[in-house]
Design an enzyme around this catalytic site. Structure first.
Site, PDB file in Angstrom:
ATOM      1  N   TYR A   7       0.174   7.836   0.025  1.00  9.02           N
ATOM      2  CA  TYR A   7      -1.045   8.105  -0.360  1.00  9.02           C
ATOM      3  C   TYR A   7      -1.205   9.493   0.032  1.00  9.02           C
ATOM      4  O   TYR A   7      -2.041   9.878   0.870  1.00  9.02           O
ATOM      5  CB  TYR A   7      -2.070   7.228   0.316  1.00  9.02           C
ATOM      6  CG  TYR A   7      -2.464   5.793  -0.293  1.00  9.02           C
ATOM      7  CD1 TYR A   7      -1.555   5.404  -1.141  1.00  9.02           C
ATOM      8  CD2 TYR A   7      -3.143   5.105   0.480  1.00  9.02           C
ATOM      9  CE1 TYR A   7      -1.659   3.899  -1.537  1.00  9.02           C
ATOM     10  CE2 TYR A   7      -3.494   3.490  -0.090  1.00  9.02           C
ATOM     11  CZ  TYR A   7      -2.633   3.198  -1.107  1.00  9.02           C
ATOM     12  OH  TYR A   7      -2.671   1.766  -1.423  1.00  9.02           O
ATOM     13  N   HIS A  48     -12.835  -5.789  -0.065  1.00  7.50           N
ATOM     14  CA  HIS A  48     -12.882  -4.690  -0.686  1.00  7.50           C
ATOM     15  C   HIS A  48     -14.335  -4.459  -1.359  1.00  7.50           C
ATOM     16  O   HIS A  48     -15.043  -5.520  -1.521  1.00  7.50           O
ATOM     17  CB  HIS A  48     -11.888  -4.260  -1.609  1.00  7.50           C
ATOM     18  CG  HIS A  48     -11.916  -5.310  -2.975  1.00  7.50           C
ATOM     19  ND1 HIS A  48     -11.372  -6.674  -2.813  1.00  7.50           N
ATOM     20  CD2 HIS A  48     -12.385  -5.091  -4.052  1.00  7.50           C
ATOM     21  CE1 HIS A  48     -11.384  -7.036  -3.865  1.00  7.50           C
ATOM     22  NE2 HIS A  48     -12.152  -6.220  -4.810  1.00  7.50           N
ATOM     23  N   TYR A  75      -8.049  -3.515   4.992  1.00 11.16           N
ATOM     24  CA  TYR A  75      -6.697  -4.105   4.878  1.00 11.16           C
ATOM     25  C   TYR A  75      -5.845  -4.307   6.241  1.00 11.16           C
ATOM     26  O   TYR A  75      -5.720  -3.163   6.971  1.00 11.16           O
ATOM     27  CB  TYR A  75      -5.844  -3.582   3.967  1.00 11.16           C
ATOM     28  CG  TYR A  75      -4.717  -4.348   3.350  1.00 11.16           C
ATOM     29  CD1 TYR A  75      -4.724  -5.106   2.203  1.00 11.16           C
ATOM     30  CD2 TYR A  75      -3.265  -4.469   4.030  1.00 11.16           C
ATOM     31  CE1 TYR A  75      -3.762  -5.875   1.709  1.00 11.16           C
ATOM     32  CE2 TYR A  75      -2.463  -5.153   3.540  1.00 11.16           C
ATOM     33  CZ  TYR A  75      -2.532  -5.980   2.279  1.00 11.16           C
ATOM     34  OH  TYR A  75      -1.727  -6.788   1.845  1.00 11.16           O
TER      35      TYR A  75
END
Length: 545
Positions: A484, A292, A417
């Site tokens: 999401y 990330h 991810y």
């Protein structure tokens, strides 16, 4: 005959007048009528527990705001519920559904309040919130390796109580400890054990659902179609989830982690990212390796504000330090992982480490921190997600990461991810969540900020990033993830007769080919579409039943 006709007309007129009067009274006082109806569901022996909060209650705003995780939705102009119900048991949920139907109010159900678009506590029409904060018990059966989890429990509470009963058991769900089990499980729910055991929804074996008629259903009484639908299709489309029965999974007594920071120019960093995207999804399921990138505002030597990017490569490995270092040096020597980069932690400490509530240098983890439902500091944020099926070219990756330097980012973060592992082995139709084999990794685009007046600026930044990545991610449709939620994908106009056509646009992004099966289930169990929101599963029109 004339008299009879006149009398009949006169009587009908009187009846119509009183019916109209009663309807007008009902419409004019929906809150009053709801409270009157709901009072019959409040137990007479409960004197200290507060179940009902109206806008005149001194605690109304504190209850409303307490689990709003996205500060975009705390302004004075954000629609507020007429009533907040904090049920103690299923009978209060039943009463809320039946009384809301009776007086014409919508329902929003809130577990942890993490809905990215605030749809668990916002409606554009008069509504009631069912806030499940008081229904958060977690009952573990170590012998059968199962647990009953009430929908108001947080993931932190789930992990804590499993660990209290057996340190070698856990559950495959998300990282954030304040996320609620009610919504997280029903939308899919992935986390540190996804590549080992799949999603939270893949490991649900029973549920208690209160349906549109106020009946409490378990797996047997609801039937396999509805049970299939609520595990990844959004439970709020079909009723209110009161509790889940989950299958617990084995975890190692110790795991090995690292989270190494890479300070380098973007062109050099992209070489590492390119290597990562070609191998991370191919590792054995015992290794999770993700990366990330997050912006940090610093002051340089001249006293000027400057944006810098912090880049991390992080792992969770079900094995020892030596094995992990050896594996990384053979498969990804460019990372330069050393023994000193690694930590060996118990599984519960691994969860705490990646929960974001402690820093990397913490040497002692107090697991009671998982029981804290407050969530710490909050911010306004926007989030989008993509699925990647083929490597993104290095030139495009450079541009993607450079967007973190743009002025309107606020605090920006991209998370890459990996998929693979057992996710490749589970059918796309096993549950409504379809994102399985063929996906290399997913990308989260996140922007957060402090000032509400900056909302539009930062939301536009994340939209621009999302638009740029269009050619490099899943296509036809561009897939999305229900947990999401993204209203930019489309909204349903309930006044339109073409609800299905509208919903199909975003529905197939979330659910792929499973969308039509969800529609059939919805048509059967909630044909009048009582449980609805801007992105709910629509029933088919009557002529199509």
């Amino acid at each position: 005959m004339k008299c009879s006709t006149f009398c009949f007309w006169y009587v009908c007129k009187i009846i119509f007048f009183f019916l109209s009067f009663n309807i007008q009274i009902s419409i004019a006082n929906p809150q009053e009528n709801f409270l009157k109806c709901f009072s019959q569901y409040i137990p007479t022996n409960v004197t200290n527990a507060k179940l009902v909060y109206t806008q005149h209650d001194q605690f109304y705003m504190s209850i409303l705001n307490s689990t709003i995780q996205n500060l975009r939705f705390t302004s004075d102009t954000t629609p507020k519920p007429l009533v907040i119900i904090t049920p103690l048991n299923v009978s209060h949920i039943q009463g809320t559904i039946l009384c809301s139907k009776k007086v014409g109010l919508q329902i929003r159900t809130r577990s942890g309040g993490h809905d990215a678009e605030g749809m668990s506590y916002i409606s554009q029409v008069p509504f009631v919130i069912v806030d499940l904060r008081n229904m958060h018990s977690v009952k573990i059966d170590v012998h059968s390796q199962t647990a009953w989890v009430e929908a108001g429990a947080t993931l932190g509470e789930v992990y804590y109580w499993i660990n209290e009963n057996n340190e070698n058991l856990s559950f495959p769900a998300g990282y954030c400890p304040t996320v609620g089990a009610g919504g997280h499980f029903s939308g899919g729910g992935y986390g540190a054990l996804m590549r080992n055991y799949g999603l939270a929804a893949d490991n649900i074996i029973d549920a208690h659902l209160v349906n549109v008629d106020g009946k409490v259903l378990d797996r047997k009484s609801m039937g396999e179609d509805l049970f299939w639908a609520i595990r990844g299709g959004g439970g709020e489309n079909f009723g209110i989830i009161a509790a889940w029965k989950i299958r617990l999974v084995a975890v190692p007594s110790m795991s090995t982690i690292f989270s190494v920071k890479k300070n380098m120019e973007i062109h050099e960093l992209v070489k590492l990212v390119n290597k990562w995207q070609n191998i991370a999804y191919m590792y054995e399921k015992e290794l999770l390796l993700f990366t990330h990138f997050i912006t940090r505002n610093i002051t340089d030597n001249q006293g000027k504000n400057k944006t810098t990017i912090h880049s991390y490569f992080s792992s969770i490995f079900h094995g020892g330090v030596d094995s992990l270092v050896d594996l990384m040096n053979k498969s990804f020597p460019e990372l330069g992982i050393k023994k000193t980069d690694c930590k060996q932690l118990s599984w519960i400490d691994t969860i705490i480490f990646y929960s974001g509530v402690v820093n990397y240098n913490t040497t002692y983890f107090k697991k009671e921190i998982l029981l804290d439902r407050s969530g710490g500091r909050k911010a306004a944020f926007s989030i989008k997600l993509d699925y990647v099926k083929k490597p993104i070219p290095e030139t495009a990756m450079v541009t993607i990461l450079e967007k973190l330097y743009e002025e309107d980012v606020g605090v920006g973060m991209f998370v890459f991810y990996p998929y693979g592992g057992i996710m490749d082995e589970i059918s796309e139709s096993a549950i409504p969540f379809p994102h399985r084999a063929g996906i290399m990794y997913e990308i989260w685009y996140i922007a957060s900020w402090e000032k509400q007046e900056d909302n539009e600026k930062h939301i536009n930044w994340i939209r621009n990033v999302y638009n740029f990545t269009t050619p490099y991610v899943s296509q036809n449709p561009r897939m999305a993830y229900l947990n999401y939620r993204d209203l930019d994908l489309g909204k349903t106009n309930f006044e339109s007769p073409n609800n299905y056509t509208q919903a199909r646009i975003w529905g197939e992004k979330y659910f792929g080919k499973n969308f039509n099966r969800l529609v059939k289930v919805k048509t059967k169990v909630d044909p009048d579409n009582f449980f609805r929101n801007e992105q709910s599963i629509p029933p088919l029109p009557l002529r199509h039943h």
